[in-house]
Design a protein around this motif. Structure first.
Motif, PDB file in Angstrom:
ATOM      1  N   GLU A  37      33.892 -13.623  32.024  1.00  0.00           N
ATOM      2  CA  GLU A  37      34.535 -12.730  31.053  1.00  0.00           C
ATOM      3  C   GLU A  37      34.826 -11.336  31.609  1.00  0.00           C
ATOM      4  O   GLU A  37      35.921 -10.807  31.385  1.00  0.00           O
ATOM      5  CB  GLU A  37      33.722 -12.675  29.767  1.00  0.00           C
ATOM      6  N   PRO A  38      33.902 -10.713  32.358  1.00  0.00           N
ATOM      7  CA  PRO A  38      34.285  -9.435  32.979  1.00  0.00           C
ATOM      8  C   PRO A  38      35.426  -9.585  33.987  1.00  0.00           C
ATOM      9  O   PRO A  38      36.272  -8.695  34.115  1.00  0.00           O
ATOM     10  CB  PRO A  38      33.000  -8.963  33.677  1.00  0.00           C
ATOM     11  N   TRP A 145      37.510  -3.819  27.491  1.00  0.00           N
ATOM     12  CA  TRP A 145      36.975  -5.178  27.417  1.00  0.00           C
ATOM     13  C   TRP A 145      35.964  -5.413  28.533  1.00  0.00           C
ATOM     14  O   TRP A 145      34.917  -6.024  28.325  1.00  0.00           O
ATOM     15  CB  TRP A 145      38.138  -6.171  27.500  1.00  0.00           C
ATOM     16  N   ARG A 149      32.047  -6.331  28.036  1.00  0.00           N
ATOM     17  CA  ARG A 149      31.482  -7.578  28.588  1.00  0.00           C
ATOM     18  C   ARG A 149      30.269  -7.313  29.472  1.00  0.00           C
ATOM     19  O   ARG A 149      29.438  -8.180  29.661  1.00  0.00           O
ATOM     20  CB  ARG A 149      32.544  -8.345  29.389  1.00  0.00           C
TER      21      ARG A 149
END
Length: 151
Positions: A37-38, A145, A149
């Motif tokens: 996700e990162p 984001w 994350r």
């Protein structure tokens, strides 16, 4: 020429996403969401930064980096599909349907954004301001984001 280059980039992303989605889903394992996700967030931020700072649109070069970005995004999607715990016999159909849904969503966004950009291209100053504004928005969203994350 620009449309052809854009199709090339989108195809590279789709191929990468499809490969990793199939491998992870059919294999029953995806890389950790804490890693994937990162990376997805950073890939989004990168695209915003490249649009902002690149002097020219080098679509062929972008396709080379878009393929690995597609791989990362496919692993992220696989994580979402794997938590459903479908029976093994249903996975191929679910995989095709999921991939088609993602592709239709991507094409839907492009169907809205591209005509607007083509109209704006008639006015270079307006187009450049829109490009900068959208690129800053994409870069900012990707960085926010990414930070989210990590925590």
């Amino acid at each position: 020429e620009r449309i052809k280059a854009l199709v090339f980039v989108l195809t590279a992303f789709t191929i990468g996403r499809s490969i990793s989605l199939a491998i992870a889903t059919l294999g029953g394992r995806a890389p950790s969401a804490g890693v994937v996700e990162p990376l997805v967030a950073l890939s989004v931020a990168y695209v915003g930064a490249e649009n902002l700072f690149s002097k020219s649109q080098r679509m062929r070069r972008r396709a080379l980096i878009t393929l690995p970005f597609g791989l990362v995004h496919g692993f992220a999607f696989a994580s979402g599909l794997l938590i459903v715990h479908l029976p093994r016999a249903e996975l191929p159909i679910a995989l095709v349907g999921f991939n088609l849904g993602v592709e239709l969503g991507q094409l839907g966004v492009m169907a809205i954004v591209l005509p607007v950009l083509f109209v704006l291209a008639r006015w270079p100053r307006v187009y450049d301001r829109a490009r900068v504004g959208l690129s800053l928005g994409v870069l900012g969203c990707g960085l926010v984001w990414f930070v989210q994350r990590l925590w």
